[in-house]
Design an enzyme around this catalytic site. Structure first.
Site, mmCIF file in Angstrom:
data_model
loop_
_atom_site.group_PDB
_atom_site.id
_atom_site.type_symbol
_atom_site.label_atom_id
_atom_site.label_comp_id
_atom_site.label_asym_id
_atom_site.label_seq_id
_atom_site.Cartn_x
_atom_site.Cartn_y
_atom_site.Cartn_z
ATOM 1 N N SER A 106 -15.504 51.080 0.454
ATOM 2 C CA SER A 106 -15.750 52.722 0.345
ATOM 3 C C SER A 106 -15.837 52.840 2.010
ATOM 4 C CB SER A 106 -16.934 52.835 -0.889
ATOM 5 O OG SER A 106 -16.743 54.041 -0.922
ATOM 6 N N LEU A 107 -16.027 53.891 1.835
ATOM 7 C CA LEU A 107 -16.484 54.717 2.734
ATOM 8 C C LEU A 107 -18.437 55.343 2.936
ATOM 9 C CD1 LEU A 107 -13.328 56.163 4.218
ATOM 10 C CD2 LEU A 107 -14.383 54.721 5.417
ATOM 11 N N GLU A 110 -3.916 55.036 -0.225
ATOM 12 C CA GLU A 110 -4.068 55.872 -1.018
ATOM 13 C C GLU A 110 -2.538 56.294 -1.760
ATOM 14 O OE1 GLU A 110 -7.489 56.343 -0.896
ATOM 15 O OE2 GLU A 110 -8.146 58.071 -2.527
ATOM 16 N N LYS A 168 -17.295 64.660 4.754
ATOM 17 C CA LYS A 168 -16.529 65.725 3.248
ATOM 18 C C LYS A 168 -16.828 67.291 3.293
ATOM 19 C CE LYS A 168 -15.805 64.070 -0.513
ATOM 20 N NZ LYS A 168 -15.578 63.683 -2.123
ATOM 21 N N TYR A 199 -20.479 68.425 -7.415
ATOM 22 C CA TYR A 199 -20.347 66.346 -7.155
ATOM 23 C C TYR A 199 -21.034 66.570 -5.403
ATOM 24 C CZ TYR A 199 -20.552 61.049 -6.837
ATOM 25 O OH TYR A 199 -21.142 60.137 -6.234
ATOM 26 N N ASP A 200 -20.562 66.906 -4.622
ATOM 27 C CA ASP A 200 -21.016 66.198 -3.127
ATOM 28 C C ASP A 200 -22.238 67.553 -2.975
ATOM 29 O OD1 ASP A 200 -18.882 65.629 -2.824
ATOM 30 O OD2 ASP A 200 -17.688 66.290 -2.056
ATOM 31 N N CYS A 204 -5.366 83.379 -34.731
ATOM 32 C CA CYS A 204 -4.748 82.938 -33.480
ATOM 33 C C CYS A 204 -4.660 84.822 -33.500
ATOM 34 C CB CYS A 204 -3.341 82.446 -34.283
ATOM 35 S SG CYS A 204 -2.304 83.120 -33.288
ATOM 36 N N GLU A 241 -9.123 61.079 10.386
ATOM 37 C CA GLU A 241 -7.500 60.680 10.022
ATOM 38 C C GLU A 241 -8.351 61.374 8.568
ATOM 39 O OE1 GLU A 241 -7.080 56.912 8.805
ATOM 40 O OE2 GLU A 241 -6.899 56.241 10.561
ATOM 41 N N ASP A 279 -7.063 61.948 -1.061
ATOM 42 C CA ASP A 279 -7.886 62.732 -1.926
ATOM 43 C C ASP A 279 -6.501 62.180 -3.678
ATOM 44 O OD1 ASP A 279 -9.094 62.977 -3.760
ATOM 45 O OD2 ASP A 279 -9.442 65.078 -4.156
ATOM 46 N N ARG A 320 -8.500 49.672 -6.319
ATOM 47 C CA ARG A 320 -9.351 48.525 -6.367
ATOM 48 C C ARG A 320 -10.456 47.978 -6.344
ATOM 49 N NH1 ARG A 320 -13.582 52.549 -2.400
ATOM 50 N NH2 ARG A 320 -14.833 53.334 -4.559
ATOM 51 N N CYS A 353 4.390 82.178 -36.013
ATOM 52 C CA CYS A 353 3.596 82.438 -35.356
ATOM 53 C C CYS A 353 4.617 83.318 -34.333
ATOM 54 C CB CYS A 353 2.439 82.036 -34.272
ATOM 55 S SG CYS A 353 1.631 82.431 -33.271
ATOM 56 N N CYS A 397 -2.960 77.021 -33.626
ATOM 57 C CA CYS A 397 -2.704 77.609 -34.127
ATOM 58 C C CYS A 397 -1.868 76.911 -35.471
ATOM 59 C CB CYS A 397 -1.803 79.481 -33.434
ATOM 60 S SG CYS A 397 -0.851 80.042 -35.438
ATOM 61 N N TYR A 404 -2.902 53.735 5.792
ATOM 62 C CA TYR A 404 -4.252 54.233 6.864
ATOM 63 C C TYR A 404 -4.643 52.974 6.540
ATOM 64 C CZ TYR A 404 -6.975 55.208 2.795
ATOM 65 O OH TYR A 404 -7.311 54.562 1.488
ATOM 66 N N LYS A 439 -12.880 56.487 12.350
ATOM 67 C CA LYS A 439 -12.564 55.784 12.452
ATOM 68 C C LYS A 439 -13.193 55.024 13.628
ATOM 69 C CE LYS A 439 -9.682 55.508 8.552
ATOM 70 N NZ LYS A 439 -8.847 54.755 8.241
ATOM 71 N N LYS A 453 -8.831 62.542 4.597
ATOM 72 C CA LYS A 453 -9.184 61.929 3.821
ATOM 73 C C LYS A 453 -8.119 62.281 2.934
ATOM 74 C CE LYS A 453 -13.422 60.308 1.628
ATOM 75 N NZ LYS A 453 -13.356 60.480 0.481
ATOM 76 N N CYS A 473 -1.154 86.128 -34.432
ATOM 77 C CA CYS A 473 -0.325 85.924 -35.829
ATOM 78 C C CYS A 473 -1.698 85.767 -36.869
ATOM 79 C CB CYS A 473 0.608 84.836 -35.825
ATOM 80 S SG CYS A 473 -0.364 83.489 -35.850
ATOM 81 N N ASP A 522 -15.492 68.151 -7.786
ATOM 82 C CA ASP A 522 -15.919 67.063 -6.590
ATOM 83 C C ASP A 522 -17.144 67.943 -5.715
ATOM 84 O OD1 ASP A 522 -13.903 65.467 -7.624
ATOM 85 O OD2 ASP A 522 -12.772 65.446 -5.836
#
Ligand code: IVH
Length: 715
Positions: A126-127, A223, A365, A80-81, A459, A156, A160, A179, A483, A477, A275, A341, A158, A462, A77
């Site tokens: 979404s937000l 959530e 975030k 991504y952010d 391996c 609040e 995950d 959703r 092994c 293996c 929520y 909010k 968020k 072994c 994440d």
């Protein structure tokens, strides 16, 4: 690549089945260099900016698709952010270039085939996101200005996880859905019923004698998530069992809630929290503030947020967001930000919404904490099913309140994707703020003459050749019977708490028993003599006698524990219980044929069991174990419904699903999640789904609650 060249210039060692490659660190880790966000080299011309914006948009769209549809993101994440932040900054600096490039249509739909669709009465939005303090403050100021007066905001956590809409009609839970695309989602009612914290009914009266208004219908929004503790527990268990680490609690929650097997959902202890709300009828029963919603939800007995704060200004909002960030490691639920909010619901109507998010709320975030340290070595662990798991050995570095010295690398692909090389300086973050993860390499500091890491082809324990597993990006293996690492891990699993639970038989003792040639399989534990145990290091007469008594006691463990202890790939406690009920003895399971397995086990699990049974050594082990289990052959005391398979659909008038399962299991029956030809009865209540139609087609007897209770009573 031959191992000799791989080891060139490195110190290599084989320690207790673990192959360890080390590099002498060229300098110590930058334990002080915790920073965020990642440094970005900004484009210096409009042309370069245009190219970068296009590349970022395409990349983000690609990651959106993986995230929403497969619940299997390739990047963290935080990474991504960072892409979103970079894009946001470029779009602000180069608005003309940004407007000139077509926006890819993002895939933000979690729909999976095979799930019935449910239309949301009120769309699930979404937000909008804020990544900086300035963006968050701007939201507060803009909102207050538009209202022309100070107003309260609710801050609040968020959560995950994955968004859910749960519908209660006249106080009764009737349906849960994801959703989806915001207008319609996937029906996940059956799996949601397996979440213990989800009440089947809203509480109408309070302990103080007051009553709660129960709406005719309410869409509760919240959530579904995996708690931090449960995620850590799962990973600890997987680590001990040589299974790959799970990267993120949200992916586990998303995968589990879409599982075709409700038993699997029941086994993973998912949680839920509410929520927000959508449609509420009559509208007079709809909450008028966010605070009132939290109080009402609590009174109804719904799981609510652990914490929230009401603030009147941008300054206090920012302080609350930061304070929440400090607290996040102590919260039960994983969180990835804070949601701000507008408290007053009437005031919200002045703001309206865009096509994807309300204008009266924003999500901030948190930037991840990140550290730089040096990769000193790769450890390859061999698990009980032969899976080779790479682990990065790091120069110890401080990160988010603790010291990190190791990070799971998940599998061979992960190392290749990051192109990790010994001696590299790597960026470490905590995935979902929980487990440390290497998210990138600082190639500018790469030591000279490094080579890509060559995953071992033999391996480490072994020396037998490794093979690529079929369904995971993993390497195994193949020497399952010889092994020593696999033998040790399997015996440790067999003796562990989730199996026959032999107290005092630790990994070191097991390793000694294997090395001295006394034990190779779980069955051989039961032939051990007092004299042999007394020769083990740390054992004297009394402790040997105790261990022997413990081994003997374990013979009386339930059959499913022995089955779980076989280390059949894909068979955990839930499946082991199902197998124990269906086959009733180890011998019968050893002789099982493909036709004996019904669809409710799942194709992949059935195949894994059949593949296991096809190996003569495995069957020999099962028969040897059958001889040491005294009670497994005895008829169960609960025989009334022995071997009968039941499937439940819909809501019963008085019994909850859990109660029905308990009653049937106590009478020796089995509850499965799908209707197949081998289903003996379908128990149907109100809102029975497709399972009922299928049962009617297959002429399977259908019982209501009354008939079920009669059946349970009959001789
Ligand atoms: S309110 C119309 N509150 O974050 C507003 N959402 O990135 C609906 N989420 O889709 C959302 N914690 O799944 C809200 N305290 C919270 C939340 C929250 C997590 C999720 C939700 C939403 C996503 C947006």
């Amino acid at each position: 690549m031959p191992r000799s060249s791989l080891l060139k210039g490195l110190v290599g060692a084989l320690v207790g089945g673990i192959w360890f490659v080390t590099a002498t660190p060229s300098s110590s880790a930058d334990s002080s260099s915790v920073f965020s966000p990642a440094p970005i080299t900004a484009p210096t011309s409009p042309d370069a900016a245009r190219q970068r914006i296009a590349a970022l948009r395409a990349e983000i769209a690609h990651h959106d698709a993986l995230y929403f549809q497969k619940a299997a993101p390739e990047i963290t994440d935080a990474a991504y952010d960072a892409l979103k932040r970079e894009l946001r900054a470029l779009e602000t600096t180069y608005p003309a270039e940004a407007a000139a490039i077509a926006q890819p249509v993002p895939i933000v739909d979690d729909h999976n085939d095979g799930f019935a669709k449910v239309a949301h009465r009120t769309p699930m939005l979404s937000l909008d996101k804020a990544y900086t303090e300035a963006e968050l403050r701007a939201f507060c100021v803009k909102t207050t200005t538009k209202l022309g007066q100070t107003t309260n905001f609710v801050v609040e956590p968020k959560i995950d996880g994955l968004s859910v809409s749960a519908i209660y009609e006249h106080g009764k839970f009737v349906r849960a859905s994801t959703r989806g695309n915001g207008r319609e989602g996937d029906d996940i009612t059956a799996n949601a019923r397996m979440i213990r914290s989800l009440p089947h009914e809203l509480r109408a009266s309070n302990p103080d004698g007051t009553h709660n208004v129960i709406p005719d219908i309410i869409e509760l929004r919240g959530e579904i998530f995996l708690s931090r503790a449960e995620f850590t527990r799962l990973n600890r268990e997987r680590f001990a069992e040589g299974e790959p680490q799970l990267a993120h609690p949200r992916n586990v929650a998303a995968g589990t809630i879409k599982s075709r097997d409700s038993n699997e959902t029941a086994e993973r202890h998912l949680d839920i929290v509410f929520y927000s709300w959508g449609t509420c009828e009559p509208t007079s029963s709809s909450p008028t503030t966010q605070q009132a919603f939290h109080a009402q939800a609590k009174a109804w007995g719904l799981p609510v947020l652990e914490t929230f704060q009401v603030v009147p200004s941008a300054d206090e909002a920012w302080a609350a967001v930061q304070a929440l960030g400090q607290k996040r490691a102590k919260l039960v639920a994983p969180i990835d930000g804070a949601v701000l909010k507008l408290d007053d619901v009437v005031a919200r109507t002045k703001f309206g919404e865009s096509d994807h998010a309300p204008n009266w709320a924003i999500a901030y975030k948190y930037a991840p904490e990140r550290a730089v340290t040096q990769l000193r070595g790769f450890t390859i662990q061999v698990g009980r099913t032969g899976l080779l798991t790479p682990v990065a050995e790091l120069a110890p570095v401080a990160l988010a309140g603790s010291t990190i010295a190791r990070a799971s690398l998940h599998n061979r692909e992960q190392i290749a994707r990051l192109d990790l090389r010994l001696g590299d300086f790597v960026f470490v973050e905590r995935a979902g703020e929980i487990i440390p993860e290497i998210v990138g390499v600082d190639v500018t500091r790469r030591p000279l003459q490094t080579e890509p890491f060559a995953f071992p082809t033999l391996c480490p324990a072994c020396n037998s050749p490794v093979i690529a597993a079929e369904d995971v990006a993993a390497v195994l293996c193949a020497n399952s019977t010889g092994c020593p690492a696999q033998l040790r891990e399997r015996l440790a699993h067999f003796a562990g708490k989730s199996c026959v639970d032999i107290k005092g038989l630790g990994v070191a003792t097991i390793a000694e028993l294997i090395a001295s040639g006394h034990v190779r399989t779980p069955a051989e534990l039961y032939a051990l003599k007092l004299e042999t145990l007394a020769t083990l290091s740390g054992f004297r007469k009394k402790s040997s006698a105790q261990l022997l008594a413990e081994i003997d006691r374990s013979r009386r463990a339930d059959l499913w524990r022995f089955i779980n202890g076989l280390s059949i790939p894909r068979v955990g406690p839930a499946t082991a219980k199902l197998l124990a009920k269906r086959f009733a003895s180890m011998e019968k399971l050893a002789a099982a044929q493909p036709a004996d397995f019904s669809a409710d086990l799942g194709k992949a699990t059935t195949q894994a069991i059949l593949a296991y049974l096809a190996v003569p050594n495995n069957r020999a082990l099962m028969l040897a174990l059958a001889k040491v289990i005294p009670r497994a052959e005895l008829p169960s005391t609960a025989t009334r419904l022995k071997g009968e398979t039941f499937v439940l659909t819909g809501r019963l008038p008085t019994l909850s699903r859990e109660e029905v399962v308990r009653l049937i299991e106590a009478a020796g029956g089995v509850v499965a999640s799908n209707v197949t030809k081998t289903t003996d009865y379908v128990i149907a209540g109100t809102d029975a789904g497709e399972k009922l139609t299928k049962a009617q087609k297959l002429n399977i007897p259908i019982l209501d609650e009354m008939k079920l209770l009669q059946l349970l009573k009959s001789d």
